[in-house]
Scaffold this motif. Structure first.
Motif, PDB file in Angstrom:
ATOM      1  N   HIS A  23      -8.672   9.005   0.165  1.00  0.00           N
ATOM      2  CA  HIS A  23      -7.360   9.123   0.685  1.00  0.00           C
ATOM      3  C   HIS A  23      -6.612   7.904   1.337  1.00  0.00           C
ATOM      4  O   HIS A  23      -5.425   7.780   1.634  1.00  0.00           O
ATOM      5  N   VAL A  24      -7.797   6.936   1.479  1.00  0.00           N
ATOM      6  CA  VAL A  24      -7.097   5.553   1.657  1.00  0.00           C
ATOM      7  C   VAL A  24      -7.601   4.511   0.792  1.00  0.00           C
ATOM      8  O   VAL A  24      -7.719   3.288   0.829  1.00  0.00           O
ATOM      9  N   ALA A  25      -7.556   5.058  -0.625  1.00  0.00           N
ATOM     10  CA  ALA A  25      -8.232   4.287  -1.665  1.00  0.00           C
ATOM     11  C   ALA A  25      -7.321   2.924  -1.834  1.00  0.00           C
ATOM     12  O   ALA A  25      -7.854   1.725  -2.108  1.00  0.00           O
ATOM     13  N   ALA A  26      -6.086   2.840  -1.809  1.00  0.00           N
ATOM     14  CA  ALA A  26      -5.144   1.572  -2.318  1.00  0.00           C
ATOM     15  C   ALA A  26      -5.134   0.723  -1.011  1.00  0.00           C
ATOM     16  O   ALA A  26      -5.440  -0.483  -1.285  1.00  0.00           O
ATOM     17  N   GLU A  27      -5.382   1.174   0.283  1.00  0.00           N
ATOM     18  CA  GLU A  27      -5.660   0.266   1.196  1.00  0.00           C
ATOM     19  C   GLU A  27      -6.982  -0.445   1.327  1.00  0.00           C
ATOM     20  O   GLU A  27      -7.200  -1.450   1.551  1.00  0.00           O
ATOM     21  N   ALA A  28      -8.022   0.355   0.903  1.00  0.00           N
ATOM     22  CA  ALA A  28      -9.474  -0.225   0.975  1.00  0.00           C
ATOM     23  C   ALA A  28      -9.557  -1.060  -0.062  1.00  0.00           C
ATOM     24  O   ALA A  28     -10.014  -2.071  -0.060  1.00  0.00           O
ATOM     25  N   LYS A  29      -8.711  -0.959  -1.356  1.00  0.00           N
ATOM     26  CA  LYS A  29      -8.915  -1.698  -2.511  1.00  0.00           C
ATOM     27  C   LYS A  29      -8.518  -3.064  -2.294  1.00  0.00           C
ATOM     28  O   LYS A  29      -8.728  -4.014  -2.770  1.00  0.00           O
ATOM     29  N   ARG A  30      -7.431  -3.098  -1.238  1.00  0.00           N
ATOM     30  CA  ARG A  30      -6.919  -4.477  -0.857  1.00  0.00           C
ATOM     31  C   ARG A  30      -7.722  -5.482  -0.291  1.00  0.00           C
ATOM     32  O   ARG A  30      -7.529  -6.502   0.050  1.00  0.00           O
ATOM     33  N   GLY A  31      -8.862  -4.981   0.266  1.00  0.00           N
ATOM     34  CA  GLY A  31     -10.058  -5.774   0.814  1.00  0.00           C
ATOM     35  C   GLY A  31      -9.626  -6.274   2.164  1.00  0.00           C
ATOM     36  O   GLY A  31     -10.530  -7.268   2.449  1.00  0.00           O
ATOM     37  N   TYR A  32      -8.680  -5.924   2.928  1.00  0.00           N
ATOM     38  CA  TYR A  32      -8.531  -6.683   4.180  1.00  0.00           C
ATOM     39  C   TYR A  32      -9.395  -6.159   5.298  1.00  0.00           C
ATOM     40  O   TYR A  32      -9.380  -6.973   6.244  1.00  0.00           O
ATOM     41  N   GLU A  62       2.565   3.649   7.957  1.00  0.00           N
ATOM     42  CA  GLU A  62       1.562   4.788   8.187  1.00  0.00           C
ATOM     43  C   GLU A  62       0.178   4.727   7.298  1.00  0.00           C
ATOM     44  O   GLU A  62      -0.941   5.413   7.614  1.00  0.00           O
ATOM     45  N   ASP A  63       0.503   3.990   6.217  1.00  0.00           N
ATOM     46  CA  ASP A  63      -0.835   4.003   5.202  1.00  0.00           C
ATOM     47  C   ASP A  63      -1.791   2.989   6.095  1.00  0.00           C
ATOM     48  O   ASP A  63      -3.070   3.177   5.940  1.00  0.00           O
ATOM     49  N   THR A  64      -1.312   2.096   6.733  1.00  0.00           N
ATOM     50  CA  THR A  64      -2.204   1.019   7.330  1.00  0.00           C
ATOM     51  C   THR A  64      -2.867   1.858   8.678  1.00  0.00           C
ATOM     52  O   THR A  64      -4.119   1.667   9.030  1.00  0.00           O
ATOM     53  N   LEU A  65      -1.868   2.606   9.157  1.00  0.00           N
ATOM     54  CA  LEU A  65      -2.530   3.634  10.394  1.00  0.00           C
ATOM     55  C   LEU A  65      -3.467   4.555   9.844  1.00  0.00           C
ATOM     56  O   LEU A  65      -4.747   4.522  10.346  1.00  0.00           O
ATOM     57  N   ALA A 218       0.805   0.754  -5.357  1.00  0.00           N
ATOM     58  CA  ALA A 218       1.011   1.957  -5.003  1.00  0.00           C
ATOM     59  C   ALA A 218       0.018   2.134  -3.487  1.00  0.00           C
ATOM     60  O   ALA A 218      -0.929   1.634  -3.276  1.00  0.00           O
ATOM     61  N   ARG A 219       0.559   3.217  -2.788  1.00  0.00           N
ATOM     62  CA  ARG A 219      -0.239   3.601  -1.441  1.00  0.00           C
ATOM     63  C   ARG A 219      -0.651   5.033  -1.794  1.00  0.00           C
ATOM     64  O   ARG A 219       0.112   5.920  -2.507  1.00  0.00           O
ATOM     65  N   CYS A 220      -1.579   5.735  -0.956  1.00  0.00           N
ATOM     66  CA  CYS A 220      -1.948   6.994  -1.107  1.00  0.00           C
ATOM     67  C   CYS A 220      -1.067   7.860  -0.221  1.00  0.00           C
ATOM     68  O   CYS A 220      -0.615   7.624   0.686  1.00  0.00           O
ATOM     69  N   THR A 221      -0.957   9.112  -0.959  1.00  0.00           N
ATOM     70  CA  THR A 221       0.049  10.158  -0.209  1.00  0.00           C
ATOM     71  C   THR A 221      -0.765  11.447   0.291  1.00  0.00           C
ATOM     72  O   THR A 221      -1.729  11.375   0.134  1.00  0.00           O
ATOM     73  N   ALA A 222       0.104  11.985   1.101  1.00  0.00           N
ATOM     74  CA  ALA A 222      -0.325  13.291   1.586  1.00  0.00           C
ATOM     75  C   ALA A 222      -0.741  14.333   0.590  1.00  0.00           C
ATOM     76  O   ALA A 222      -1.692  15.054   0.565  1.00  0.00           O
ATOM     77  N   ASP A 223      -0.179  14.286  -0.724  1.00  0.00           N
ATOM     78  CA  ASP A 223      -0.307  15.099  -1.777  1.00  0.00           C
ATOM     79  C   ASP A 223      -1.624  14.807  -2.289  1.00  0.00           C
ATOM     80  O   ASP A 223      -2.390  15.403  -2.526  1.00  0.00           O
ATOM     81  N   ALA A 224      -1.880  13.522  -2.260  1.00  0.00           N
ATOM     82  CA  ALA A 224      -3.320  12.979  -2.905  1.00  0.00           C
ATOM     83  C   ALA A 224      -4.328  13.487  -2.087  1.00  0.00           C
ATOM     84  O   ALA A 224      -5.538  13.869  -2.432  1.00  0.00           O
TER      85      ALA A 224
END
Length: 235
Positions: A23-32, A62-65, A218-224
């Motif tokens: 659910h947070v795949a894109a943010e996690a992969k950014r590695g910060y 919202e994705d960062t949160l 891309a960021r992950c959505t509620a749909d995903a």
């Protein structure tokens, strides 16, 4: 009682209890940001954040949160499994940070969530390797902070003082600043294994957001999120 109801509604709206790494795949992969294998001197787990790797023009508020909440929840759950429920510390490396890594809306959103939803869950917040302009940024943020939170923030111009809070001889802490990227990847893989998430789950979660935003970053959505939750029988 009202605060409890509000928090429960907030958790339901964010689907906190259904979150997985997908659910947070894109943010996690950014590695910060990721959770260290080390603990602080009070035995608390540590969330590590590297400011220079965070780009608010790519990572939406919202994705960062959502990613921050996921990190807090995982750290707290791991601590509870060990029978030591308590607080989570945060270690923030500001080396190489520039003004483009700071966004008032994102900072306010995260601070409000921590203070309102996790008031008793945050330990020390340690910020090291701060640039010359960091005090100015902190002056913007400081009025938003509750006194109890201010008292747990430690700001250092270098990493020398880190040993006051963390035993830097711990393998997971000593090399943190040198190989953050590889440690982030390893942490993601560990979470995927623990949560039975496949590479396909991760790719589909990010692809769903790509279709919505028509953007490669891309960021992950509620749909995903819902799609993966259905797969794992959580909806």
């Amino acid at each position: 009682l009202r605060h409890l109801r509000d928090t429960l509604a907030w958790r339901q709206q964010l689907r906190v209890d259904d979150m997985t790494i997908a659910h947070v795949a894109a943010e996690a992969k950014r590695g910060y940001a990721y959770i260290l294998r080390a603990i602080d001197r009070s035995g608390r787990p540590i969330i590590f954040i590297r400011y220079r790797d965070f780009d608010p023009s790519v990572s939406g508020p919202e994705d960062t949160l959502r990613f921050t909440v996921y990190l807090l929840e995982i750290a707290l759950r791991e601590q509870a499994r060990q029978g030591a429920a308590g607080r989570v510390s945060m270690l923030m490396d500001a080396e190489g940070m520039s003004l483009r890594n700071f966004n008032e809306r994102v900072e306010k959103l995260i601070i409000d969530a921590i203070q309102q939803r996790y008031p008793e869950s945050i330990g020390d917040m340690i910020i090291v390797n701060t640039p010359w302009f960091f005090r100015t940024l902190y002056a913007i943020v400081r009025p938003w902070l509750q006194e109890s939170v201010k008292n747990r923030i430690y700001i250092y111009a270098s990493g020398v003082e880190l040993s006051r809070h963390i035993d830097v001889q711990q393998g997971a802490a000593s090399a943190t600043f040198d190989d953050s990227g590889s440690r982030s990847t390893r942490w993601i893989n560990e979470r995927m294994q623990a949560e039975n998430i496949t590479d396909g789950d991760m790719e589909r979660a990010c692809a769903a957001q790509a279709r919505v935003h028509d953007a490669p970053e891309a960021r992950c959505t509620a749909d995903a999120l819902a799609a993966v939750a259905v797969k794992h029988g959580k909806l």
